[in-house]
Write a protein that holds these residues in place. Sequence first.
Motif, PDB file in Angstrom:
ATOM      1  N   ASN A   1      74.866  45.118  74.486  1.00 36.28           N
ATOM      2  CA  ASN A   1      75.880  45.868  75.225  1.00 36.28           C
ATOM      3  C   ASN A   1      77.072  46.219  74.344  1.00 36.28           C
ATOM      4  O   ASN A   1      77.644  47.312  74.458  1.00 36.28           O
TER       5      ASN A   1
ATOM      6  N   ASP B   1      69.811  31.974  79.623  1.00 35.05           N
ATOM      7  CA  ASP B   1      71.132  31.918  78.985  1.00 35.05           C
ATOM      8  C   ASP B   1      71.097  32.564  77.601  1.00 35.05           C
ATOM      9  O   ASP B   1      72.016  33.304  77.213  1.00 35.05           O
TER      10      ASP B   1
ATOM     11  N   ARG C   1      68.872  38.327  85.453  1.00 35.31           N
ATOM     12  CA  ARG C   1      70.324  38.235  85.489  1.00 35.31           C
ATOM     13  C   ARG C   1      70.933  39.549  85.019  1.00 35.31           C
ATOM     14  O   ARG C   1      70.444  40.172  84.070  1.00 35.31           O
ATOM     15  N   LYS C   2      72.010  39.959  85.690  1.00 33.14           N
ATOM     16  CA  LYS C   2      72.758  41.128  85.247  1.00 33.14           C
ATOM     17  C   LYS C   2      73.771  40.702  84.190  1.00 33.14           C
ATOM     18  O   LYS C   2      74.474  39.708  84.368  1.00 33.14           O
ATOM     19  N   VAL C   3      73.839  41.466  83.103  1.00 29.39           N
ATOM     20  CA  VAL C   3      74.770  41.192  82.013  1.00 29.39           C
ATOM     21  C   VAL C   3      75.741  42.358  81.932  1.00 29.39           C
ATOM     22  O   VAL C   3      75.344  43.484  81.621  1.00 29.39           O
TER      23      VAL C   3
ATOM     24  N   GLU D   1      70.777  36.307  77.989  1.00 28.95           N
ATOM     25  CA  GLU D   1      72.068  36.912  78.353  1.00 28.95           C
ATOM     26  C   GLU D   1      72.932  37.126  77.113  1.00 28.95           C
ATOM     27  O   GLU D   1      73.572  38.174  76.954  1.00 28.95           O
ATOM     28  N   GLU D   2      72.955  36.161  76.228  1.00 27.64           N
ATOM     29  CA  GLU D   2      73.733  36.279  74.997  1.00 27.64           C
ATOM     30  C   GLU D   2      73.224  37.430  74.132  1.00 27.64           C
ATOM     31  O   GLU D   2      74.007  38.194  73.557  1.00 27.64           O
TER      32      GLU D   2
ATOM     33  N   ARG E   1      74.201  40.701  75.774  1.00 29.26           N
ATOM     34  CA  ARG E   1      75.634  40.946  75.603  1.00 29.26           C
ATOM     35  C   ARG E   1      75.905  41.553  74.231  1.00 29.26           C
ATOM     36  O   ARG E   1      76.740  42.445  74.086  1.00 29.26           O
TER      37      ARG E   1
END
Length: 258
Positions: free
Chosen positions: A231, A221, A181-183, A224-225, A228
């Motif tokens: 990032n 999921d 998945r792209k974040v 991804e968190e 993030r």
Amino acid sequence: MHGEFLRTVLEREQVDTKGLLSDENYFTTLAFVDINEAGERTFSFARKPGADTQIQKEELDIDILDRTNIFHIGSLSLTSQPARDTTFYAVKRAKNKGSIISYDPNYRASLWEDEKTAKRHMRSLLPYVDMIKISDEETELLTDYQDPEQAARKLYRQGIKIVAITLGGEGAYVYCKEGGRKVSGFKSRVVDTNGAGDSFWGGFLYRISKMEKSLDDLGLDELEEIARFGNAVASLCVEKRGAIPAMPNLQQVEERLV
């Protein structure tokens, strides 16, 4: 002189330097970074040889190594002997003792004889790695694929449980057992990209260290968190000059995440 300066900087930032070694016979490798108007960098090095290339396995603090939760390595210690053999000794011992092995190849062309040699040695660590962070400029070096999705899939199939590929201002692409998945990243006023990848991965590893789950149990999921969060750390880092001085604190990161 430079080694003691770095020790002082780390201690001022409250980083434990118990495992930091000094060598009276070799000077500290120096990296010179030129930053253009867009905040992008080019590197040159003073290292003939640097103390980092001369570390012997007998010098390692085994007590620290055996109690490490996450053992993080780059590829610069693979460019020369005896550091290369010492790196493999440390990685194998840490993994056998239950450490998570984290790898950021961090390719610097001028430190290698040629690209073919760099590929061979950078890839030699992959069988021992649990988590890896590479940039979108390093995907082909590590996998022969330029496309982040294809590169991440290949690394995962080689046994790496968590793959993260940084995409500059676009954020990151992450991959685990549930797929990829792209974040998306955060908007930043970029001043200096020095430390962007390191700050992303530092934030990523911080969140991993606080989780009670094993890497095998992490879903997309959750990944991804975590990405993030990384990032957000990187987006703050690039807004200031320097690397260590630009690193944000936890409160600043949490405010960016809101």
